[in-house]
Scaffold this motif. Structure first.
Motif, PDB file in Angstrom:
ATOM      1  N   ARG A   1      51.122  48.948  39.301  1.00  0.00           N
ATOM      2  CA  ARG A   1      50.808  48.194  40.693  1.00  0.00           C
ATOM      3  C   ARG A   1      49.468  47.752  41.078  1.00  0.00           C
ATOM      4  NH1 ARG A   1      50.472  51.296  44.302  1.00  0.00           N
ATOM      5  NH2 ARG A   1      50.359  53.145  43.130  1.00  0.00           N
ATOM      6  N   GLU A   2      49.185  46.733  42.025  1.00  0.00           N
ATOM      7  CA  GLU A   2      47.871  46.276  42.201  1.00  0.00           C
ATOM      8  C   GLU A   2      47.382  47.521  43.126  1.00  0.00           C
ATOM      9  OE1 GLU A   2      45.394  42.902  44.696  1.00  0.00           O
ATOM     10  OE2 GLU A   2      47.709  42.848  44.643  1.00  0.00           O
ATOM     11  N   MET A   3      46.068  47.976  42.498  1.00  0.00           N
ATOM     12  CA  MET A   3      45.219  48.936  43.386  1.00  0.00           C
ATOM     13  C   MET A   3      44.987  48.773  44.798  1.00  0.00           C
ATOM     14  SD  MET A   3      42.417  49.960  40.479  1.00  0.00           S
ATOM     15  CE  MET A   3      41.912  51.552  41.325  1.00  0.00           C
ATOM     16  N   THR A   4      45.066  49.549  45.925  1.00  0.00           N
ATOM     17  CA  THR A   4      44.947  49.466  47.086  1.00  0.00           C
ATOM     18  C   THR A   4      43.381  49.994  47.276  1.00  0.00           C
ATOM     19  OG1 THR A   4      45.093  51.922  47.808  1.00  0.00           O
ATOM     20  CG2 THR A   4      46.976  50.170  47.904  1.00  0.00           C
ATOM     21  N   ASP A   5      42.557  49.642  48.405  1.00  0.00           N
ATOM     22  CA  ASP A   5      41.203  49.970  48.468  1.00  0.00           C
ATOM     23  C   ASP A   5      41.129  51.544  48.576  1.00  0.00           C
ATOM     24  OD1 ASP A   5      40.563  47.428  48.909  1.00  0.00           O
ATOM     25  OD2 ASP A   5      40.589  47.453  50.994  1.00  0.00           O
TER      26      ASP A   5
ATOM     27  N   ILE B   1      48.223  32.320  43.272  1.00  0.00           N
ATOM     28  CA  ILE B   1      47.983  33.572  42.464  1.00  0.00           C
ATOM     29  C   ILE B   1      46.508  33.793  42.567  1.00  0.00           C
ATOM     30  CG2 ILE B   1      49.877  33.229  40.941  1.00  0.00           C
ATOM     31  CD1 ILE B   1      48.104  31.994  38.899  1.00  0.00           C
ATOM     32  N   LYS B   2      46.220  35.161  42.567  1.00  0.00           N
ATOM     33  CA  LYS B   2      44.951  35.725  42.694  1.00  0.00           C
ATOM     34  C   LYS B   2      44.081  35.440  41.364  1.00  0.00           C
ATOM     35  CE  LYS B   2      45.667  39.155  45.997  1.00  0.00           C
ATOM     36  NZ  LYS B   2      45.330  40.575  46.232  1.00  0.00           N
TER      37      LYS B   2
ATOM     38  N   GLY C   1      39.028  37.484  44.002  1.00  0.00           N
ATOM     39  CA  GLY C   1      40.122  38.466  44.284  1.00  0.00           C
ATOM     40  C   GLY C   1      41.012  38.041  45.322  1.00  0.00           C
ATOM     41  N   ARG C   2      41.263  36.663  45.480  1.00  0.00           N
ATOM     42  CA  ARG C   2      42.131  36.378  46.656  1.00  0.00           C
ATOM     43  C   ARG C   2      42.906  35.016  45.934  1.00  0.00           C
ATOM     44  NH1 ARG C   2      39.602  31.602  47.899  1.00  0.00           N
ATOM     45  NH2 ARG C   2      37.336  31.471  47.833  1.00  0.00           N
ATOM     46  N   ARG C   3      43.956  34.638  46.735  1.00  0.00           N
ATOM     47  CA  ARG C   3      44.655  33.546  46.176  1.00  0.00           C
ATOM     48  C   ARG C   3      43.637  32.392  46.055  1.00  0.00           C
ATOM     49  NH1 ARG C   3      49.641  35.235  45.280  1.00  0.00           N
ATOM     50  NH2 ARG C   3      50.441  37.268  46.507  1.00  0.00           N
TER      51      ARG C   3
ATOM     52  N   GLY D   1      44.254  32.941  33.921  1.00  0.00           N
ATOM     53  CA  GLY D   1      43.623  31.862  33.505  1.00  0.00           C
ATOM     54  C   GLY D   1      44.270  30.535  34.315  1.00  0.00           C
ATOM     55  N   GLU D   2      45.265  30.879  35.062  1.00  0.00           N
ATOM     56  CA  GLU D   2      46.088  29.765  35.602  1.00  0.00           C
ATOM     57  C   GLU D   2      45.360  29.651  37.181  1.00  0.00           C
ATOM     58  OE1 GLU D   2      50.023  30.785  36.087  1.00  0.00           O
ATOM     59  OE2 GLU D   2      49.909  31.483  33.749  1.00  0.00           O
ATOM     60  N   ALA D   3      44.935  30.575  37.680  1.00  0.00           N
ATOM     61  CA  ALA D   3      44.207  30.193  39.026  1.00  0.00           C
ATOM     62  C   ALA D   3      42.747  29.773  38.949  1.00  0.00           C
ATOM     63  CB  ALA D   3      44.042  31.557  39.561  1.00  0.00           C
ATOM     64  N   ALA D   4      42.643  28.731  38.134  1.00  0.00           N
ATOM     65  CA  ALA D   4      41.426  27.908  38.056  1.00  0.00           C
ATOM     66  C   ALA D   4      41.047  27.603  39.053  1.00  0.00           C
ATOM     67  CB  ALA D   4      41.690  26.837  37.053  1.00  0.00           C
TER      68      ALA D   4
END
Length: 290
Positions: free
Chosen positions: A174-178, A163-164, A155-157, A195-198
């Motif tokens: 939009r990305e959800m907030t907490d 990218i995450k 859940g982080r870059r 699939g790119e954030a391997a």
């Protein structure tokens, strides 16, 4: 088996087993067909077996001739199967759930050596359609590493990717907030699996790359227009699975980034990111296949 419990101790996704049904309790078909257990045949005055089945009959208890109820039940079975097979970790299917086995509402059939507990190896047309759907889900999981990761999403870059690896989405894209994540009244959400954030390596020590997927889920009783993520102006989205229809095909195959996807009531959709020329190439291969 979620990451907040397992990851701190160093365990990975395959330390957990994900399932909807098992040998005790309702089968998948009965889970969407009965609100109460029906264990009278067991000879214990229907007192045996758990009373907590977390099930619903969608308006009619047991078998019905209502096509509306039957179609809704089939959709809910597809939703539950997709939620298991697109989850991370070890997936478990109860034998017979893949083609609609029923125990006639009996959730404790240990003493039944008859049609209640047997598997029918001659499924009807509706059950064969469900079997084909399950095979498709398994094939997608087999072919795409991002759907069967060994390590938990962070859940982080990811270092070097920018990218995450996973992003939770609101219906407006939009990305959800907490705060939004903890809203109990929410009935729809999406998840972007990159699939790119391997951050995993194959047997040769190379980073594992895959396509990027979006999973959209709607538990509301009405359609929701879900805005598709805009990650790249040169790519869009292609529907691979839509549980609102048995064939897993949507009328419009390609959606541009930012389009509104018609996510039907009580349904789940899996889309893959594709460039238009990739879609055309895929169409040509399908046309040429015998």
């Amino acid at each position: 088996g979620s990451s907040d419990i397992f990851a701190p101790s160093g365990r990975q996704t395959y330390a957990s087993v994900n399932f909807i049904t098992c040998h005790d309790g309702f089968t998948l078909t009965d889970l969407v067909s009965y609100s109460e257990r029906h264990n009278e045949a067991n000879g214990e005055d229907n007192r045996d077996g758990t009373p907590e089945n977390y099930s619903t009959n969608w308006g009619v208890e047991g078998e019905t001739t209502s096509e509306r109820v039957r179609q809704l039940r089939e959709r809910m079975k597809r939703n539950l199967l997709a939620s298991v097979l697109f989850s991370q970790g070890v997936r478990m299917l109860l034998g017979g759930d893949e083609f609609g086995r029923s125990q006639q509402g009996n959730n404790n059939a240990y003493c039944q050596d008859n049609e209640i507990s047997w598997l029918n190896w001659d499924p009807n047309k509706r059950d064969n359609e469900l079997l084909a759907f399950v095979r498709r889900l398994i094939a997608l999981r087999r072919d795409h590493p991002v759907l069967r990761r060994r390590s938990f999403f962070q859940g982080r870059r990811i270092k070097g990717a920018g990218i995450k690896d996973i992003v939770w989405l609101q219906p407006d894209g939009r990305e959800m907030t907490d705060q939004e994540w903890n809203q109990q009244f929410a009935r729809s959400l999406g998840v972007l699996l990159s699939g790119e954030a391997a951050d995993e390596l194959d047997e040769r020590g190379k980073l594992i790359r895959d396509s990027t997927f979006a999973i959209l889920m709607n538990s509301h009783h009405e359609e929701i227009r879900f805005i598709l993520p805009t990650r790249n102006p040169h790519t869009g989205w292609v529907t691979l699975v839509d549980t609102s229809c048995q064939t897993s095909q949507n009328a419009k195959r390609f959606y541009s980034a930012g389009d509104a996807y018609p996510l039907q009531a009580r349904s789940l959709a899996l889309l893959v990111e594709r460039a238009p020329d990739q879609v055309r190439a895929d169409d040509r291969r399908r046309t040429q296949d015998p």
